[in-house]
Design a protein around this motif. Structure first.
Motif: not given
Length: 121
Positions: A12-30
């Motif tokens: 519901r809040l856009q700031q977390p979306v703008r500030e998100l810094a995901p672990d791309t190594v983990v995302l690559a494995r989903i």
């Protein structure tokens, strides 16, 4: 539709979306080619989003037309409208106008050419 191709997360809040810094190594494995993160807009935009596709070798796509083709129907159900002003909040950032016209999604915005050439068939 998003479940077939990508994973969608929203806030519901856009700031977390703008500030998100995901672990791309983990995302690559989903087990999905990409992850779309989206949130309600702030008045200037109907919604904001980001798209991460490290499984395809793209840590974060700066502007993603395919993601907005999935986001337009998603937000249409929530906002009760068929035309949206969206912002992809990557480092480069981009404004995208999205319209639902019958069974199609029309996108409008600025583009950056990265390849030009000819192909023979």
């Amino acid at each position: 539709m998003a479940k077939l191709v990508n994973r969608l997360a929203w806030s519901r809040l856009q700031q977390p979306v703008r500030e998100l810094a995901p672990d791309t190594v983990v995302l690559a494995r989903i087990g999905r080619p990409g992850v779309i993160v989206t949130a309600w807009g702030n008045g200037n935009y109907d919604f904001v989003s980001r798209y991460f596709a490290p499984a395809k070798g793209v840590p974060e796509d700066p502007v993603t037309g395919a993601a907005h083709c999935m986001l337009a129907p998603y937000w249409a159900k929530r906002l009760g409208k068929k035309e949206f002003r969206a912002f992809q909040a990557s480092r480069r950032g981009a404004e995208i106008l999205c319209r639902i016209v019958e069974d199609r999604i029309e996108l409008q915005g600025e583009c950056v050419f990265y390849l030009e050439g000819q192909a023979e068939v």
